[in-house]
Design an enzyme around this catalytic site. Structure first.
Site, PDB file in Angstrom:
ATOM      1  N   SER A 177       0.788  -1.225   0.000  1.00 14.34           N
ATOM      2  CA  SER A 177       0.000   0.000   0.000  1.00 14.34           C
ATOM      3  C   SER A 177       0.824   1.281   0.000  1.00 14.34           C
ATOM      4  O   SER A 177       0.355   2.315  -0.451  1.00 14.34           O
ATOM      5  CB  SER A 177      -0.943  -0.005   1.206  1.00 14.34           C
ATOM      6  OG  SER A 177      -0.207  -0.205   2.400  1.00 14.34           O
ATOM      7  N   HIS A 205      -5.558  -3.005  -2.539  1.00 14.82           N
ATOM      8  CA  HIS A 205      -5.249  -2.074  -3.635  1.00 14.82           C
ATOM      9  C   HIS A 205      -5.265  -2.745  -5.006  1.00 14.82           C
ATOM     10  O   HIS A 205      -4.863  -2.147  -5.997  1.00 14.82           O
ATOM     11  CB  HIS A 205      -3.894  -1.403  -3.391  1.00 14.82           C
ATOM     12  CG  HIS A 205      -3.902  -0.544  -2.178  1.00 14.82           C
ATOM     13  ND1 HIS A 205      -4.378   0.751  -2.186  1.00 14.82           N
ATOM     14  CD2 HIS A 205      -3.556  -0.813  -0.895  1.00 14.82           C
ATOM     15  CE1 HIS A 205      -4.297   1.246  -0.963  1.00 14.82           C
ATOM     16  NE2 HIS A 205      -3.805   0.320  -0.159  1.00 14.82           N
ATOM     17  N   LYS A 236     -12.031   1.202  -1.129  1.00 16.05           N
ATOM     18  CA  LYS A 236     -11.060   1.893  -1.982  1.00 16.05           C
ATOM     19  C   LYS A 236     -11.629   2.007  -3.403  1.00 16.05           C
ATOM     20  O   LYS A 236     -12.535   2.786  -3.624  1.00 16.05           O
ATOM     21  CB  LYS A 236      -9.707   1.213  -1.870  1.00 16.05           C
ATOM     22  CG  LYS A 236      -9.131   1.498  -0.474  1.00 16.05           C
ATOM     23  CD  LYS A 236      -7.883   0.761  -0.097  1.00 16.05           C
ATOM     24  CE  LYS A 236      -7.486   1.186   1.328  1.00 16.05           C
ATOM     25  NZ  LYS A 236      -6.550   0.278   1.968  1.00 16.05           N
TER      26      LYS A 236
HETATM   27  C1  LIG Z   1      -6.577   0.029   3.446  1.00 19.86           C
HETATM   28  C2  LIG Z   1      -6.013  -1.308   3.674  1.00 19.86           C
HETATM   29  C3  LIG Z   1      -6.622  -2.202   4.555  1.00 19.86           C
HETATM   30  C4  LIG Z   1      -7.781  -1.804   5.415  1.00 19.86           C
HETATM   31  O1  LIG Z   1      -8.952  -1.745   4.695  1.00 19.86           O
HETATM   32  P1  LIG Z   1     -10.150  -0.804   5.206  1.00 19.86           P
HETATM   33  O2  LIG Z   1     -11.339  -1.315   4.523  1.00 19.86           O
HETATM   34  O3  LIG Z   1      -9.761   0.585   4.820  1.00 19.86           O
HETATM   35  O4  LIG Z   1     -10.202  -0.977   6.689  1.00 19.86           O
HETATM   36  C5  LIG Z   1      -6.102  -3.470   4.656  1.00 19.86           C
HETATM   37  N1  LIG Z   1      -5.027  -3.838   3.947  1.00 19.86           N
HETATM   38  C6  LIG Z   1      -4.393  -3.003   3.112  1.00 19.86           C
HETATM   39  C7  LIG Z   1      -3.213  -3.483   2.335  1.00 19.86           C
HETATM   40  C8  LIG Z   1      -4.865  -1.706   2.952  1.00 19.86           C
HETATM   41  O5  LIG Z   1      -4.217  -0.859   2.145  1.00 19.86           O
END
Ligand SMILES: *Cc1c(COP(=O)(O)O)cnc(C)c1O
Length: 401
Positions: A177, A205, A236
């Site tokens: 990320s 992602h 996302k």
């Molecule tokens: C953003 C993210 C999460 C968490 O997801 P949310 O739905 O925002 O809680 C988990 N793993 C990775 C790699 C992320 O980038």
């Protein structure tokens, strides 16, 4: 009592790592009103611009009118509603798995799934640059946790070879990320098959970004059916909220019975499920949306490479510009804001010490002109001060956990 907290805050500030909230007063589009000023947004994970898509809005409004605003209880009590199951079926079809299970966020998913799968007497192998929610999940489990150097397959194999644990779980971000690089999933699949381990891939992602119609990185690499647990977020690229685990019927049933963040939390509001269902429908019928994202990424990286040759040549819309120091990073962030470009600075503990960075994200909604404006601004702001921009691979990865 208060004084202790104030002292600690002062200490965080002295390291240049004090965080403060910025206020967005508009919807999440490319142009947002940030603390009263209109700026171009270059740090959102709303990769496809779905967070304010008219069809998603309509789906949510209709769902609220039909099913109300809340689910009122956890799934196992009285909160399991039609739209939860409809979304799970939709995700299972999308991911090519037997079934799927919703969690209230990606954070909840990692926190619940990892300790459910691996406990006392088991081994967890976790990449050192994995997301904080994975780290916290491994901490909650009572398994032995080995954090392996970033992408280091040989190290991993050595650990698997020596292991006499009952169960072995390898867990990795599919797309990292903060760095925008990719896990060597083919090699990981071969290793876990050779040593009879379980593989869990976090597609936060990759969902909506990679693979056919956004099916993710496992699909992109032709590994569908060979990864036991694929986790992804709906918050996302899918423009909504919540998360899923795509897996087998058996593991789903096992998680329903053992994943504490699933069991002990109120189910997602049904309207949130309606927006995710609509998002998956849109990306399947409009492949041009993801194509636009990738052409924007190509366009931006081509320009970016001219002054930052280290940029990774992949499809990932995450572009780290490593500055090093935290104070310097935030200064550059403020200088960019003066030029109406918003790229949030990312500092420890989100990234290893000495690798503070601007984490630029590109979306399908940016126009080429906006991408060009951002490139120019970033170039000016970083070259004016003759910054030493560090390549990713030269940074000795620090310990995060
Ligand atoms: C953003 C993210 C999460 C968490 O997801 P949310 O739905 O925002 O809680 C988990 N793993 C990775 C790699 C992320 O980038």
């Amino acid at each position: 009592m208060e004084r202790k907290f104030l002292e600690e805050l002062a200490f965080i500030k002295s390291k240049g790592q004090l965080r403060a909230l910025r206020l967005v007063e508009s919807e999440q589009s490319v142009e947002v009103i940030l603390n009263g000023k209109t700026v171009l947004l270059f740090c959102s994970n709303n990769y496809l611009g779905l967070a304010n898509h008219p069809e998603l809005k309509r789906a949510v409004i209709e769902a609220i009118e039909k099913y109300g605003t809340g689910s009122g209880a956890s799934r196992l009590v009285s909160g399991n509603m039609l739209l939860h199951e409809e979304l799970e079926n939709c995700i299972a079809r999308f991911k090519g798995t037997e079934s799927a299970l919703l969690f209230n966020s990606g954070y909840h998913a990692n926190l619940g799934v990892i300790p459910a799968i691996a406990g006392k007497g088991d081994l967890i192998l976790s990449d050192e640059l994995n997301h904080a929610s994975i780290i916290d999940g491994t901490r909650l489990s009572r398994a032995e946790v080995v954090v392996y150097p970033h992408l280091d397959i040989d190290f991993l194999e050595h650990q698997l070879k020596r292991s006499k644990h009952k169960r072995k779980l390898i867990v990795t971000d599919g797309v990292f990320s903060m760095d925008g690089d990719i896990a060597p999933l083919k090699e990981l699949v071969e290793l876990k098959e050779k040593y009879n381990a379980i593989l869990m891939v976090d597609e936060a992602h990759a969902t909506g970004v990679l693979g056919r119609n956004g099916r993710g990185i496992v699909e992109e690499l032709g590994l569908t059916g060979r990864v036991e647990i694929m986790m992804g977020t709906l918050g996302k690229a899918l423009g909504s909220f919540g998360a899923y685990v795509a897996t087998t019927n058996t593991i789903r049933q096992y998680l329903i019975n053992t994943a504490r963040s699933f069991i002990f939390s109120t189910a997602l509001p049904p309207s949130v499920c309606a927006s995710a269902i609509k998002a998956i429908e849109i990306i399947q019928k409009s492949p041009e949306l993801i194509e636009k994202l990738h052409s924007n990424v190509r366009y931006f990286k081509r320009g970016f490479r001219e002054f930052y040759p280290h940029v990774l040549d992949n499809k990932i819309p995450i572009i780290p510009l490593i500055i090093g120091g935290s104070v310097e990073t935030m200064n550059i962030c403020e200088e960019l804001l003066k030029r109406s470009i918003f790229v949030q600075g990312i500092r420890p503990p989100s990234v290893p010490e000495g690798t503070s960075r601007l984490r630029i994200t590109i979306t399908a909604s940016h126009t080429e002109e906006q991408l060009h404006t951002a490139l120019n601004a970033i170039m000016k702001v970083t070259s004016a001060s003759r910054r030493n921009l560090l390549p990713l691979k030269k940074i000795k990865s620090g310990k995060l956990q």
